[in-house]
Scaffold this active site. Structure first.
Site, short mmCIF file in Angstrom:
data_model
loop_
_atom_site.label_atom_id
_atom_site.label_comp_id
_atom_site.label_asym_id
_atom_site.label_seq_id
_atom_site.Cartn_x
_atom_site.Cartn_y
_atom_site.Cartn_z
N SER A 23 -5.00 -5.34 -4.49
CA SER A 23 -4.25 -4.90 -3.31
C SER A 23 -5.12 -5.07 -2.08
CB SER A 23 -3.84 -3.43 -3.43
OG SER A 23 -2.83 -3.24 -4.40
N GLU A 38 7.94 -3.92 -5.72
CA GLU A 38 7.79 -2.65 -5.03
C GLU A 38 9.12 -2.10 -4.51
OE1 GLU A 38 4.09 -5.15 -3.89
OE2 GLU A 38 6.26 -5.45 -3.79
N CYS A 72 4.80 0.50 -6.30
CA CYS A 72 5.23 -0.33 -7.42
C CYS A 72 5.22 0.50 -8.71
CB CYS A 72 4.32 -1.55 -7.54
SG CYS A 72 2.57 -1.13 -7.71
N HIS A 116 -0.13 -7.62 -2.54
CA HIS A 116 -0.29 -6.95 -3.84
C HIS A 116 -0.05 -7.96 -4.95
CE1 HIS A 116 -0.53 -3.10 -1.84
NE2 HIS A 116 0.49 -3.48 -1.10
N GLU A 126 5.79 -3.01 -13.83
CA GLU A 126 6.78 -3.51 -12.87
C GLU A 126 6.08 -3.72 -11.52
OE1 GLU A 126 9.91 -5.25 -12.30
OE2 GLU A 126 10.57 -3.69 -13.71
N SER A 129 0.15 0.32 -4.58
CA SER A 129 0.53 -0.36 -3.34
C SER A 129 -0.02 0.29 -2.08
CB SER A 129 2.04 -0.60 -3.28
OG SER A 129 2.43 -1.43 -4.36
#
Length: 365
Positions: free
Chosen positions: A248, A34, A101, A263, A31, A87
């Site tokens: 990132s 964030e 995230c 990101h 996923e 993140s």
């Protein structure tokens, strides 16, 4: 084009978005979207020092609760920046921004944040809180309380009284959730704005750059992807190219608490990119268009918070309200007035017949 109304009604996002990722291998999914938490403390509280006084070991313990860790950090005279395994985090004298995230448990870290702010900084008066996120592709995979925005709001209300919750966007499409709490003591006598761009459905030729198979390290990835062209020339960056894929970047603007964070989740079946900044150095409109030209998303949403003192933020809000992008259609447009700021929210999607998202501004810079 349809413009739906902003609503604080049903906050259950369901699992409708999973229809867009039917090709995902069931035993692997990440996923990218964030969870974003921003907490401001009262700088006028008697004896208050700085959040930057919190020991590194305490930050590590706090992030353990959120289920992420620090990879590396950079600092200037105004802010500390941390690239995380999931993140980013930014800490200035009176504000902490935590963005995570995956299946992190961000809200579980609130109690520890409040505790260490009191112990090490003599701060226990929170004057402003913002929590926001896009709808998840698979909310059912998230740990409590993140499986629904309703339970997240309940959790936030256990720590912060008097907040407001909003769900922006159509029920059965991409949506954006926002929780805010602002006290009468929240005074920001300086220009403040924040731009966020959340992107899905990127072309595979764009995504392939964010892999060790194509780029040798974070800097190489930044140059090959053209991310370097959207950064101010004097920015101090630190970045991570993940294995097997992912990227990132945090950037600090010298002599300020202004930042840029990017990101990238580059798996084609659930690709996602976020861009966020409060910078005052570059033209926000031009920067936004360059971001979209680099990543070429098939769907994206943009938000811009601004206070009354930020001329650049107010100009950006007006431009977003009037924005047209060739090859895309606008699917949602909202305005929200908050106690200390206003928000413009807009969504676009690529027109299927268009070969690519071509970004052409039709407004004055």
């Amino acid at each position: 084009m349809s413009t739906s109304t902003l609503s604080d009604g049903s906050l259950d996002e369901g699992t409708f978005a999973a229809e867009d990722v039917s090709g995902v291998i069931e035993d692997y999914f990440f996923e990218g979207a964030e969870k974003l938490l921003e907490i401001w403390f009262d700088k006028n509280q008697n004896g208050a020092t700085s959040l930057r006084n919190i020991p590194y070991s305490e930050l590590v313990s706090m992030l353990d609760i959120a289920q992420c860790r620090i990879l590396h950090s950079k600092s200037n005279e105004c802010m500390d920046s941390y690239v995380l395994s999931e993140s980013s985090m930014f800490i200035s004298d009176f504000r902490i921004i935590l963005k995570t995230c995956g299946t992190t448990r961000l809200l579980h870290a609130i109690e520890r944040i409040l505790h260490i702010a009191k112990i090490y900084c003599n701060m226990d008066n929170v004057v402003s809180v913002f929590y926001s996120r896009k709808n998840f592709m698979h909310p059912e995979k998230q740990p409590y309380p993140h499986s629904s925005f309703e339970t997240e709001v309940d959790y936030l209300e256990e720590h912060f009284a008097g907040g407001s919750a909003y769900c922006i966007g159509p029920q059965r499409q991409d949506r954006w959730f926002l929780y805010t709490m602002v006290t009468p003591q929240a005074v920001f006598p300086f220009p403040e704005h924040t731009l966020e761009i959340l992107m899905n459905g990127l072309p595979e030729d764009v995504l392939s750059t964010f892999s060790p198979n194509v780029s040798k390290d974070g800097k190489d990835c930044r140059m090959k992807s053209a991310i370097n062209t959207i950064l101010p020339p004097d920015i101090v960056v630190h970045e991570e190219l993940f294995s097997p894929c992912g990227y990132s970047l945090n950037g600090l603007i010298p002599h300020s608490d202004h930042y840029i964070t990017i990101h990238v989740t580059p798996e084609p079946d659930f690709s996602y990119v976020s861009f966020e900044t409060n910078q005052h150095t570059l033209n926000l409109c031009e920067q936004m268009l360059k971001v979209l030209e680099i990543f070429k998303p098939s769907k994206f949403l943009l938000t811009i918070f601004t206070n009354e003192l930020s001329n650049e933020g107010k100009k950006m809000q007006k431009n977003l309200w009037d924005l047209k992008i060739c090859g895309c259609r606008r699917t949602n447009l909202q305005f929200l007035e908050l106690p200390t700021e206003t928000l413009i929210y807009v969504q676009f999607e690529r027109i299927k017949s268009a070969e690519q998202v071509t970004c052409k501004e039709v407004f004055d810079r």
